[in-house]
Scaffold this motif. Structure first.
Motif, mmCIF file in Angstrom:
data_model
loop_
_atom_site.group_PDB
_atom_site.id
_atom_site.type_symbol
_atom_site.label_atom_id
_atom_site.label_comp_id
_atom_site.label_asym_id
_atom_site.label_seq_id
_atom_site.Cartn_x
_atom_site.Cartn_y
_atom_site.Cartn_z
ATOM 1 N N ALA A 222 0.833 -1.202 0.000
ATOM 2 C CA ALA A 222 0.000 0.000 0.000
ATOM 3 C C ALA A 222 0.871 1.257 0.000
ATOM 4 C CB ALA A 222 -0.924 -0.004 1.215
ATOM 5 N N LYS A 223 1.954 1.234 0.760
ATOM 6 C CA LYS A 223 2.854 2.405 0.808
ATOM 7 C C LYS A 223 3.424 2.704 -0.569
ATOM 8 C CE LYS A 223 6.725 4.409 3.332
ATOM 9 N NZ LYS A 223 7.692 4.249 4.438
ATOM 10 N N GLN A 224 3.812 1.659 -1.293
ATOM 11 C CA GLN A 224 4.324 1.834 -2.650
ATOM 12 C C GLN A 224 3.271 2.490 -3.544
ATOM 13 O OE1 GLN A 224 6.985 1.510 -4.654
ATOM 14 N NE2 GLN A 224 5.781 1.784 -6.527
ATOM 15 N N VAL A 225 2.039 1.975 -3.484
ATOM 16 C CA VAL A 225 0.948 2.491 -4.330
ATOM 17 C C VAL A 225 0.563 3.907 -3.923
ATOM 18 C CG1 VAL A 225 -1.471 2.172 -4.975
ATOM 19 C CG2 VAL A 225 0.050 0.193 -4.858
ATOM 20 N N TYR A 226 0.366 4.109 -2.639
ATOM 21 C CA TYR A 226 -0.050 5.426 -2.151
ATOM 22 C C TYR A 226 1.021 6.490 -2.421
ATOM 23 C CZ TYR A 226 -3.739 2.956 0.525
ATOM 24 O OH TYR A 226 -4.815 2.194 0.904
ATOM 25 N N GLN A 228 2.904 6.670 -4.987
ATOM 26 C CA GLN A 228 2.732 7.102 -6.371
ATOM 27 C C GLN A 228 1.472 7.957 -6.527
ATOM 28 O OE1 GLN A 228 5.703 6.640 -7.252
ATOM 29 N NE2 GLN A 228 5.500 5.415 -9.119
ATOM 30 N N TRP A 229 0.422 7.549 -5.812
ATOM 31 C CA TRP A 229 -0.863 8.262 -5.948
ATOM 32 C C TRP A 229 -0.750 9.719 -5.491
ATOM 33 C CZ3 TRP A 229 -4.676 10.253 -2.515
ATOM 34 C CH2 TRP A 229 -5.891 10.576 -3.133
ATOM 35 N N ILE A 230 -0.065 9.970 -4.394
ATOM 36 C CA ILE A 230 -0.003 11.357 -3.872
ATOM 37 C C ILE A 230 0.790 12.286 -4.797
ATOM 38 C CG2 ILE A 230 -0.384 10.702 -1.474
ATOM 39 C CD1 ILE A 230 2.643 11.089 -0.996
ATOM 40 N N LYS A 231 1.580 11.709 -5.698
ATOM 41 C CA LYS A 231 2.294 12.543 -6.675
ATOM 42 C C LYS A 231 1.324 13.287 -7.593
ATOM 43 C CE LYS A 231 6.425 9.575 -6.906
ATOM 44 N NZ LYS A 231 7.188 8.639 -7.766
#
Length: 236
Positions: A222-226, A228-231
């Motif tokens: 989730a940390k990896q995905v999130y 990227q998402w906050i970028k």
């Protein structure tokens, strides 16, 4: 930066690890408790990103908040304010963007492996992760909206996640914490008892075996995905 808005549809299905992640990143967020009849915002323009959590209802139910929420999702999509949906949240994004949400061929509950699709978009979101053990609790599934790129699948559900640009929709739950798993097992006891025949349903004792370890590894995904998402969050 404007806050991220998080829509909660059930008291037990809050932001979980995502809330922890946003706090650690110093990103402000606002929780809208639809389950407590809090009013939806008139516009999505006051937010840098839009998150939609899970819930036991169906997007096809005749509930008064679904149509206005679908309009807010479309507004965010048009304005390129990043969307992030978890389970019901992913289904809401799908329905808002013209896809269908229908019964999955089988109920999927508990820990289960998902495979990351082999394409550059999936690689962007998941980096070198090829497969991981996600958490599931769903009886429905979404089709892919126009321009969506497939990200995840499981043996029991083909469409576990997709991306459209900076927007992400998940059928599975990557936001889980130990407390959430324990709570859902208690609240969903009747559903689990009725679904013993499904090969994709784990019982509560199995779900809670090695729970800290399961959540530790899922939080890493989730940390990896999130991250990227906050970028994609809208500044200004």
């Amino acid at each position: 930066m404007k806050p991220v808005v998080v829509f909660r549809h059930a008291a037990s299905e809050g932001p979980g690890y995502l809330g922890t992640f946003l706090d650690e990143c110093g990103i402000s967020w606002r929780l809208v408790k639809i389950d407590e009849h809090e009013a939806l915002p008139d516009s999505i323009q006051d937010f840098s990103g839009v998150v939609l959590m899970g819930g036991p209802m169906s997007v096809n139910d005749d509930l008064p908040w679904i149509a206005p929420l679908l309009n807010l999702i479309r507004e965010a999509y048009t304005a390129d304010i990043p969307l992030l949906g978890h389970c019901l949240g992913g289904q809401l994004i799908s329905k808002a963007l013209g896809a269908t949400v229908s019964k999955n061929r089988i109920k999927e509950i508990g820990w289960g492996s998902v495979n990351v699709s082999k394409n550059p978009v999936a690689n962007y979101w998941f980096d070198e992760i090829e497969t991981f053990n996600s958490f599931h609790w769903h009886g429905e599934t979404f089709s892919m909206p126009l321009n969506a790129v497939h990200l995840l699948s499981s043996p029991y559900c083909e469409n576990q996640a997709y991306a459209i640009g900076k927007h992400l929709a998940f059928q599975c739950h990557i936001e889980m914490t130990e407390a959430m798993v324990q709570s859902w097992c208690e609240l969903g006891a009747d559903e689990l008892a009725e679904a013993t025949d499904s090969p994709a349903v784990q019982q509560a004792d199995v779900m809670q075996e090695n729970l800290p370890l399961h959540c530790f590894f899922l939080n890493k995904v989730a940390k990896q995905v999130y991250s990227q998402w906050i970028k994609g969050l809208v500044h200004g």
